[in-house]
Motif scaffolding. Structure first.
Motif, short mmCIF file in Angstrom:
data_model
loop_
_atom_site.label_atom_id
_atom_site.label_comp_id
_atom_site.label_asym_id
_atom_site.label_seq_id
_atom_site.Cartn_x
_atom_site.Cartn_y
_atom_site.Cartn_z
N TRP A 43 0.75 -1.01 0.00
CA TRP A 43 -0.16 0.01 -0.14
C TRP A 43 0.79 1.19 0.00
N LYS A 45 1.43 3.06 -2.89
CA LYS A 45 0.63 3.59 -3.74
C LYS A 45 -0.83 3.23 -3.65
N ARG A 46 -1.64 3.91 -2.40
CA ARG A 46 -2.86 3.56 -1.80
C ARG A 46 -4.02 3.77 -2.97
N ASN A 47 -3.79 4.58 -3.65
CA ASN A 47 -5.15 4.45 -4.81
C ASN A 47 -4.94 3.24 -5.80
N SER A 49 -3.51 0.54 -5.04
CA SER A 49 -3.86 -0.75 -4.14
C SER A 49 -5.37 -0.74 -3.96
N ALA A 50 -5.99 0.12 -3.73
CA ALA A 50 -7.33 0.34 -3.50
C ALA A 50 -8.33 0.08 -4.58
N ALA A 51 -7.84 0.31 -6.12
CA ALA A 51 -8.25 -0.02 -7.15
C ALA A 51 -8.05 -1.70 -7.39
N LEU A 53 -7.94 -3.87 -5.26
CA LEU A 53 -8.90 -4.70 -4.10
C LEU A 53 -10.13 -4.47 -4.46
N ILE A 54 -10.53 -3.27 -5.06
CA ILE A 54 -12.21 -3.05 -5.52
C ILE A 54 -12.22 -3.94 -6.82
N THR A 57 -12.70 -7.47 -5.86
CA THR A 57 -13.76 -7.78 -5.05
C THR A 57 -14.93 -7.70 -6.22
N THR A 174 -3.60 -7.56 1.82
CA THR A 174 -3.74 -7.05 2.99
C THR A 174 -2.73 -7.18 4.20
#
Length: 223
Positions: A43, A45-47, A49-51, A53-54, A57, A174
């Motif tokens: 994480w 690069k949070r954006n 990593s979040a992309a 993960l999303i 999902t 995670t």
């Protein structure tokens, strides 16, 4: 210092904190490759990593909950992409925009060769490690591998493969970040557990394995 460590265990933590998880010597970022993949898993690069993960999902939700078929979803993705490209390429001159082009990296032969070489190198390393374990060079690792495979087979027989892959990927994206954040505490607990396991194995070795009768060892005749 974690709240569950008190008293004389301070010296023990100071001595065992140098023992990293799985005996690694390099930083966690370097162990994960030190590139963009490591940045995603940790994480940095949070954006992005979040992309990721999303996106994973959403894919799991479409296949598992909505029960989308793979080929149907693939056709819909290509259909949507072709419609977007058609509108973009034909409407670009009206808004003085550049028409879409395929990035050169996608068509680059060297990029595919580099990925193939990296995959081949990691596969060879994995097969060599698996071969050494299967040959019984380290009895502890052999028993651990057999137990892990048996547990994995029991899990896969009762859990959907897609769910298993999704939760495995969820753990991959995670757990490294959580471990990096609480590295000292996890290393301490892992080192303590490793010492307990070694004591149990030594006891099992002395009380069970060493009592197994073995045939006499024949001495080699000297020429």
């Amino acid at each position: 210092m974690p709240s569950f460590i008190t008293g004389d265990s301070d010296d023990e933590m100071a001595s065992s904190s140098t023992t990293k998880l799985f005996g690694r010597q390099r930083p966690l970022h370097a162990v994960l490759g030190g590139g963009a993949v490591a940045d995603v898993f940790l994480w940095r690069k949070r954006n992005l990593s979040a992309a990721v993960l999303i996106g994973s999902t959403v894919i799991w939700f479409l296949f598992e909950i909505v029960e989308y078929h793979f080929l149907t979803l693939l056709c819909h993705i290509f259909l949507t992409a072709m419609l977007i490209l058609f509108i973009w390429s034909n409407g670009a001159p009206l808004f003085n925009r550049e028409p879409p082009t395929i990035p050169a990296i996608i068509l680059s032969e060297s990029a595919f060769q580099e990925v193939a070489r990296g995959f081949h190198k990691k596969l060879n390393r994995f097969l060599l490690i698996l071969f050494d374990i299967a040959c019984g060079k380290e009895l502890g690792l052999f028993i651990l591998a057999i137990a892990s495979l048996w547990i994995l087979s029991a899990i896969t027989s009762s859990i959907n493969t897609l769910n298993l892959l999704y939760f495995g990927f969820l753990s991959m994206i995670t757990l490294p970040a959580l471990y990096e954040r609480y590295e000292q505490e996890v290393d301490y607990l892992a080192s303590k557990s490793n010492q307990d396991i070694k004591r149990l194995y030594k006891r099992f070795d002395s009380e069970v394995l060493n009592k197994i009768p073995r045939g006499p060892v024949k001495e080699k005749k000297s020429k």
